[in-house]
Design a protein around this motif. Structure first.
Motif, PDB file in Angstrom:
ATOM      1  N   TRP A  82      24.648  35.323  16.356  1.00  0.00           N
ATOM      2  CA  TRP A  82      23.940  34.437  17.270  1.00  0.00           C
ATOM      3  C   TRP A  82      22.539  34.210  16.721  1.00  0.00           C
ATOM      4  O   TRP A  82      21.930  35.129  16.165  1.00  0.00           O
ATOM      5  CB  TRP A  82      23.868  35.057  18.664  1.00  0.00           C
ATOM      6  N   LEU A  83      22.024  33.011  16.873  1.00  0.00           N
ATOM      7  CA  LEU A  83      20.716  32.655  16.317  1.00  0.00           C
ATOM      8  C   LEU A  83      19.805  32.136  17.406  1.00  0.00           C
ATOM      9  O   LEU A  83      20.210  31.306  18.222  1.00  0.00           O
ATOM     10  CB  LEU A  83      20.871  31.570  15.247  1.00  0.00           C
ATOM     11  N   VAL A  84      18.554  32.601  17.406  1.00  0.00           N
ATOM     12  CA  VAL A  84      17.548  32.041  18.308  1.00  0.00           C
ATOM     13  C   VAL A  84      16.227  31.956  17.549  1.00  0.00           C
ATOM     14  O   VAL A  84      15.783  32.918  16.921  1.00  0.00           O
ATOM     15  CB  VAL A  84      17.400  32.869  19.600  1.00  0.00           C
ATOM     16  N   ALA A  85      15.635  30.773  17.564  1.00  0.00           N
ATOM     17  CA  ALA A  85      14.362  30.532  16.877  1.00  0.00           C
ATOM     18  C   ALA A  85      13.720  29.310  17.530  1.00  0.00           C
ATOM     19  O   ALA A  85      14.235  28.201  17.385  1.00  0.00           O
ATOM     20  CB  ALA A  85      14.575  30.297  15.390  1.00  0.00           C
ATOM     21  N   SER A  86      12.637  29.507  18.236  1.00  0.00           N
ATOM     22  CA  SER A  86      12.019  28.430  19.006  1.00  0.00           C
ATOM     23  C   SER A  86      10.666  28.040  18.428  1.00  0.00           C
ATOM     24  O   SER A  86      10.062  28.776  17.652  1.00  0.00           O
ATOM     25  CB  SER A  86      11.836  28.860  20.467  1.00  0.00           C
ATOM     26  N   ARG A  87      10.207  26.853  18.801  1.00  0.00           N
ATOM     27  CA  ARG A  87       8.873  26.340  18.455  1.00  0.00           C
ATOM     28  C   ARG A  87       8.702  26.332  16.934  1.00  0.00           C
ATOM     29  O   ARG A  87       9.515  25.778  16.221  1.00  0.00           O
ATOM     30  CB  ARG A  87       7.798  27.134  19.194  1.00  0.00           C
ATOM     31  N   ARG A  88       7.663  26.989  16.414  1.00  0.00           N
ATOM     32  CA  ARG A  88       7.411  26.900  14.977  1.00  0.00           C
ATOM     33  C   ARG A  88       8.562  27.460  14.152  1.00  0.00           C
ATOM     34  O   ARG A  88       8.809  27.033  13.017  1.00  0.00           O
ATOM     35  CB  ARG A  88       6.110  27.637  14.628  1.00  0.00           C
ATOM     36  N   ALA A  89       9.284  28.425  14.712  1.00  0.00           N
ATOM     37  CA  ALA A  89      10.381  29.052  13.975  1.00  0.00           C
ATOM     38  C   ALA A  89      11.672  28.243  14.041  1.00  0.00           C
ATOM     39  O   ALA A  89      12.656  28.607  13.384  1.00  0.00           O
ATOM     40  CB  ALA A  89      10.634  30.459  14.529  1.00  0.00           C
ATOM     41  N   PHE A  90      11.692  27.145  14.795  1.00  0.00           N
ATOM     42  CA  PHE A  90      12.911  26.368  14.999  1.00  0.00           C
ATOM     43  C   PHE A  90      13.587  25.954  13.690  1.00  0.00           C
ATOM     44  O   PHE A  90      14.820  26.060  13.559  1.00  0.00           O
ATOM     45  CB  PHE A  90      12.604  25.132  15.841  1.00  0.00           C
ATOM     46  N   PRO A  91      12.850  25.479  12.674  1.00  0.00           N
ATOM     47  CA  PRO A  91      13.517  25.091  11.422  1.00  0.00           C
ATOM     48  C   PRO A  91      14.259  26.234  10.746  1.00  0.00           C
ATOM     49  O   PRO A  91      15.249  25.997  10.043  1.00  0.00           O
ATOM     50  CB  PRO A  91      12.352  24.591  10.545  1.00  0.00           C
ATOM     51  N   VAL A  92      13.803  27.465  10.948  1.00  0.00           N
ATOM     52  CA  VAL A  92      14.492  28.610  10.347  1.00  0.00           C
ATOM     53  C   VAL A  92      15.860  28.791  11.008  1.00  0.00           C
ATOM     54  O   VAL A  92      16.860  29.044  10.336  1.00  0.00           O
ATOM     55  CB  VAL A  92      13.648  29.888  10.491  1.00  0.00           C
ATOM     56  N   GLY A  93      15.905  28.632  12.337  1.00  0.00           N
ATOM     57  CA  GLY A  93      17.177  28.700  13.043  1.00  0.00           C
ATOM     58  C   GLY A  93      18.116  27.597  12.605  1.00  0.00           C
ATOM     59  O   GLY A  93      19.333  27.818  12.416  1.00  0.00           O
ATOM     60  N   ALA A  94      17.571  26.391  12.417  1.00  0.00           N
ATOM     61  CA  ALA A  94      18.399  25.261  11.989  1.00  0.00           C
ATOM     62  C   ALA A  94      18.997  25.527  10.609  1.00  0.00           C
ATOM     63  O   ALA A  94      20.180  25.241  10.365  1.00  0.00           O
ATOM     64  CB  ALA A  94      17.567  23.984  11.978  1.00  0.00           C
ATOM     65  N   TYR A  95      18.197  26.068   9.698  1.00  0.00           N
ATOM     66  CA  TYR A  95      18.721  26.357   8.359  1.00  0.00           C
ATOM     67  C   TYR A  95      19.822  27.413   8.427  1.00  0.00           C
ATOM     68  O   TYR A  95      20.888  27.265   7.801  1.00  0.00           O
ATOM     69  CB  TYR A  95      17.606  26.841   7.412  1.00  0.00           C
ATOM     70  N   LEU A  96      19.584  28.502   9.176  1.00  0.00           N
ATOM     71  CA  LEU A  96      20.581  29.561   9.261  1.00  0.00           C
ATOM     72  C   LEU A  96      21.876  29.052   9.892  1.00  0.00           C
ATOM     73  O   LEU A  96      22.972  29.430   9.469  1.00  0.00           O
ATOM     74  CB  LEU A  96      20.020  30.745  10.058  1.00  0.00           C
ATOM     75  N   ALA A  97      21.749  28.196  10.921  1.00  0.00           N
ATOM     76  CA  ALA A  97      22.952  27.633  11.555  1.00  0.00           C
ATOM     77  C   ALA A  97      23.752  26.821  10.540  1.00  0.00           C
ATOM     78  O   ALA A  97      24.991  26.872  10.521  1.00  0.00           O
ATOM     79  CB  ALA A  97      22.558  26.770  12.753  1.00  0.00           C
ATOM     80  N   TYR A  98      23.053  26.073   9.698  1.00  0.00           N
ATOM     81  CA  TYR A  98      23.722  25.272   8.660  1.00  0.00           C
ATOM     82  C   TYR A  98      24.347  26.170   7.594  1.00  0.00           C
ATOM     83  O   TYR A  98      25.521  26.007   7.229  1.00  0.00           O
ATOM     84  CB  TYR A  98      22.719  24.322   8.014  1.00  0.00           C
ATOM     85  N   ALA A  99      23.574  27.133   7.094  1.00  0.00           N
ATOM     86  CA  ALA A  99      24.038  27.935   5.966  1.00  0.00           C
ATOM     87  C   ALA A  99      25.166  28.886   6.364  1.00  0.00           C
ATOM     88  O   ALA A  99      26.164  29.023   5.647  1.00  0.00           O
ATOM     89  CB  ALA A  99      22.873  28.720   5.367  1.00  0.00           C
ATOM     90  N   LEU A 100      25.025  29.534   7.505  1.00  0.00           N
ATOM     91  CA  LEU A 100      25.985  30.567   7.889  1.00  0.00           C
ATOM     92  C   LEU A 100      27.351  30.009   8.243  1.00  0.00           C
ATOM     93  O   LEU A 100      28.337  30.749   8.261  1.00  0.00           O
ATOM     94  CB  LEU A 100      25.422  31.392   9.056  1.00  0.00           C
ATOM     95  N   GLN A 101      27.424  28.709   8.512  1.00  0.00           N
ATOM     96  CA  GLN A 101      28.735  28.116   8.787  1.00  0.00           C
ATOM     97  C   GLN A 101      29.621  28.119   7.537  1.00  0.00           C
ATOM     98  O   GLN A 101      30.834  27.902   7.628  1.00  0.00           O
ATOM     99  CB  GLN A 101      28.581  26.689   9.304  1.00  0.00           C
ATOM    100  N   HIS A 102      29.014  28.366   6.381  1.00  0.00           N
ATOM    101  CA  HIS A 102      29.783  28.427   5.141  1.00  0.00           C
ATOM    102  C   HIS A 102      30.385  29.816   4.917  1.00  0.00           C
ATOM    103  O   HIS A 102      31.034  30.050   3.895  1.00  0.00           O
ATOM    104  CB  HIS A 102      28.904  28.044   3.952  1.00  0.00           C
TER     105      HIS A 102
END
Length: 290
Positions: free
Chosen positions: A156-176
């Motif tokens: 599970w991933l949670v990253a809000s505000r300034r950290a939001f792009p880090v969550g977006a990258y992990l969501a993209y990468a970990l789907q692989h």
């Protein structure tokens, strides 16, 4: 009155080095006042800067009065700010990141640089953050973080505000990978409902930095209540995420012109994905070969 300070007294040996002092700060953190906690987090996260910054600079960055910084040093058994700073200066020549030089150049520009100069300052700050990460990353902690993710039934991933792009990258990468991945991005404020599917033993990867997004902290509390394990990507071992975490990785991105980058945090996130993919592929190959 009994001395409440969990630190050396005048009759005891002084701290051997900055690490010993920081260990005492971590041990005595919880009972501190709000102001002293803010100073403790700054000292822990910005130890390199303390070797150069004066007391006025440190107080401004902590949003307290200089007298509070002196009070903090005395609370931990030191004579004052100068004695505390001396602990960090002792290893400064060896440990100081290139960030300090860039900060001086940014101050000198005072907003008068060309766009190209601004770009060079931003790039330089990112390089400094990466160099600091490379020097300070504990291999054992990183391997433990990868192991935690590899053993999780779901991520599970949670990253809000300034950290939001880090969550977006992990969501993209970990789907692989073959791992079920759930990104609690907060769209429509539906994360509370999404969390109902979280099971004990799942791993929540939480990313946040001071002043720590309340949305992220709320999810961490809810996930912990459901028995999840926590991998924290944060900026200090005194952060509220680190206190609850089963594994902690620190990234301290520098600021240029008042804007903090995400360079080292994104590098750390990418390294986590690659480490997990390698670990899972290795395990798959072992099973296939057997």
């Amino acid at each position: 009155m009994k001395n409440r300070n969990p630190v050396p007294t005048a009759t005891q040996a002084p701290y051997a080095d900055a690490d010993a002092f920081l260990a005492a700060v971590r041990a005595g953190y919880e009972p501190l006042s709000r102001q002293l906690k803010a100073i403790a987090r700054h000292v822990e996260a910005q130890r390199d800067r303390l070797a150069l910054d004066g007391i006025q600079d440190t107080a401004r960055q902590c949003e307290v009065q200089p007298s509070a910084v002196v009070r903090f040093a005395k609370h931990f058994g030191l004579a004052g700010y100068s004695e505390m700073q001396a602990l960090f200066r002792a290893g400064a020549a060896r440990q100081l990141a290139p960030e300090g030089g860039y900060q001086q150049r940014v101050r000198a520009l005072a907003g008068a640089g060309s766009p190209a100069q601004i770009a060079h300052e931003v790039i330089g700050g990112s390089i400094a953050s990466l160099q600091a990460l490379q020097q300070a990353l504990p291999e054992g902690d990183f391997d433990a973080a990868v192991d935690l993710m590899a053993q999780a039934p779901a991520l599970w991933l949670v990253a809000s505000r300034r950290a939001f792009p880090v969550g977006a990258y992990l969501a993209y990468a970990l789907q692989h990978t073959e791992k079920p991945v759930h990104w609690l991005h907060g769209l429509g404020h539906m994360q509370e409902g999404q969390l109902r599917a979280l099971a004990a033993g799942d791993v929540l990867v939480a990313v946040s930095f001071a002043p720590y997004a309340s949305e992220t902290l709320d999810v961490v509390e809810a996930a912990a209540a459901r028995g999840a394990k926590l991998l924290a990507l944060t900026d200090s071992r005194l952060s509220p995420l680190a206190k609850r975490a089963d594994a902690v990785l620190l990234a301290q991105d520098g600021a240029t012109f008042g804007f903090r980058s995400l360079t080292s945090t994104l590098c750390l996130a990418q390294s986590l994905f690659l480490g997990l993919a390698w670990r899972m592929e290795l395990a798959y190959g072992t099973r296939s070969g057997g």
